[in-house]
Write a protein that holds these residues in place. Structure first.
Motif, mmCIF file in Angstrom:
data_model
loop_
_atom_site.group_PDB
_atom_site.id
_atom_site.type_symbol
_atom_site.label_atom_id
_atom_site.label_comp_id
_atom_site.label_asym_id
_atom_site.label_seq_id
_atom_site.Cartn_x
_atom_site.Cartn_y
_atom_site.Cartn_z
ATOM 1 N N ASP A 76 0.758 -1.240 0.129
ATOM 2 C CA ASP A 76 -0.127 0.066 -0.017
ATOM 3 C C ASP A 76 1.019 1.211 0.053
ATOM 4 O OD1 ASP A 76 -2.661 0.594 0.045
ATOM 5 O OD2 ASP A 76 -2.721 1.101 2.218
ATOM 6 N N VAL A 77 0.416 2.178 -0.582
ATOM 7 C CA VAL A 77 0.915 3.594 -0.562
ATOM 8 C C VAL A 77 0.108 4.724 -0.117
ATOM 9 C CG1 VAL A 77 1.003 4.023 -3.058
ATOM 10 C CG2 VAL A 77 2.874 5.080 -1.899
ATOM 11 N N VAL A 78 0.747 5.555 0.586
ATOM 12 C CA VAL A 78 -0.013 6.765 1.048
ATOM 13 C C VAL A 78 0.889 8.024 0.795
ATOM 14 C CG1 VAL A 78 -1.084 7.822 3.122
ATOM 15 C CG2 VAL A 78 -1.173 5.541 2.855
ATOM 16 N N ARG A 79 0.285 8.916 0.115
ATOM 17 C CA ARG A 79 1.070 10.246 -0.132
ATOM 18 C C ARG A 79 1.225 11.107 1.267
ATOM 19 N NH1 ARG A 79 -1.279 13.653 -4.842
ATOM 20 N NH2 ARG A 79 -0.855 11.888 -5.877
ATOM 21 N N ASN A 80 2.290 11.464 1.668
ATOM 22 C CA ASN A 80 2.573 12.309 2.844
ATOM 23 C C ASN A 80 2.213 13.796 2.640
ATOM 24 O OD1 ASN A 80 3.462 9.966 4.189
ATOM 25 N ND2 ASN A 80 5.717 10.453 3.433
ATOM 26 N N GLU A 81 1.518 14.657 3.665
ATOM 27 C CA GLU A 81 1.265 16.050 3.355
ATOM 28 C C GLU A 81 2.490 16.858 3.085
ATOM 29 O OE1 GLU A 81 -0.665 17.378 6.874
ATOM 30 O OE2 GLU A 81 -1.931 15.545 7.213
ATOM 31 N N GLY A 105 6.633 13.324 -0.368
ATOM 32 C CA GLY A 105 7.122 12.070 -0.191
ATOM 33 C C GLY A 105 6.041 11.010 -0.382
ATOM 34 N N ALA A 106 6.247 9.758 0.226
ATOM 35 C CA ALA A 106 5.143 8.801 0.294
ATOM 36 C C ALA A 106 5.624 7.838 1.361
ATOM 37 C CB ALA A 106 4.834 8.058 -1.221
ATOM 38 N N THR A 107 4.491 7.127 1.825
ATOM 39 C CA THR A 107 5.057 6.164 2.762
ATOM 40 C C THR A 107 4.345 4.781 2.358
ATOM 41 O OG1 THR A 107 4.680 7.429 4.714
ATOM 42 C CG2 THR A 107 4.409 5.243 5.319
ATOM 43 N N PHE A 108 5.400 3.782 2.197
ATOM 44 C CA PHE A 108 5.026 2.257 1.566
ATOM 45 C C PHE A 108 4.911 1.294 2.801
ATOM 46 C CE2 PHE A 108 7.029 4.593 -1.869
ATOM 47 C CZ PHE A 108 6.262 4.097 -3.076
ATOM 48 N N ARG A 109 3.864 0.610 2.783
ATOM 49 C CA ARG A 109 3.530 -0.305 3.742
ATOM 50 C C ARG A 109 2.965 -1.587 2.963
ATOM 51 N NH1 ARG A 109 -1.235 1.335 7.698
ATOM 52 N NH2 ARG A 109 -2.388 0.934 5.536
#
Length: 42
Positions: free
Chosen positions: A20-25, A28-32
């Protein structure tokens, strides 16, 4: 990320996991990723 992310996704999914990927405010991005627990059979 190129081919590395695609390859990682295939490996994780081949082992029954998800990525899963979430865009950081602030950029960048956080991958989990998750993988199923391994239970050793006797």
């Amino acid at each position: 990320m190129g081919i590395g992310l695609s390859l990682s996704k295939r490996i994780i999914e081949a082992h029954g996991g998800e990525i899963d990927v979430v865009r950081n405010e602030n950029g960048g991005a956080t991958f989990r990723f998750t993988l199923p627990a391994y239970e050793e059979q006797s």
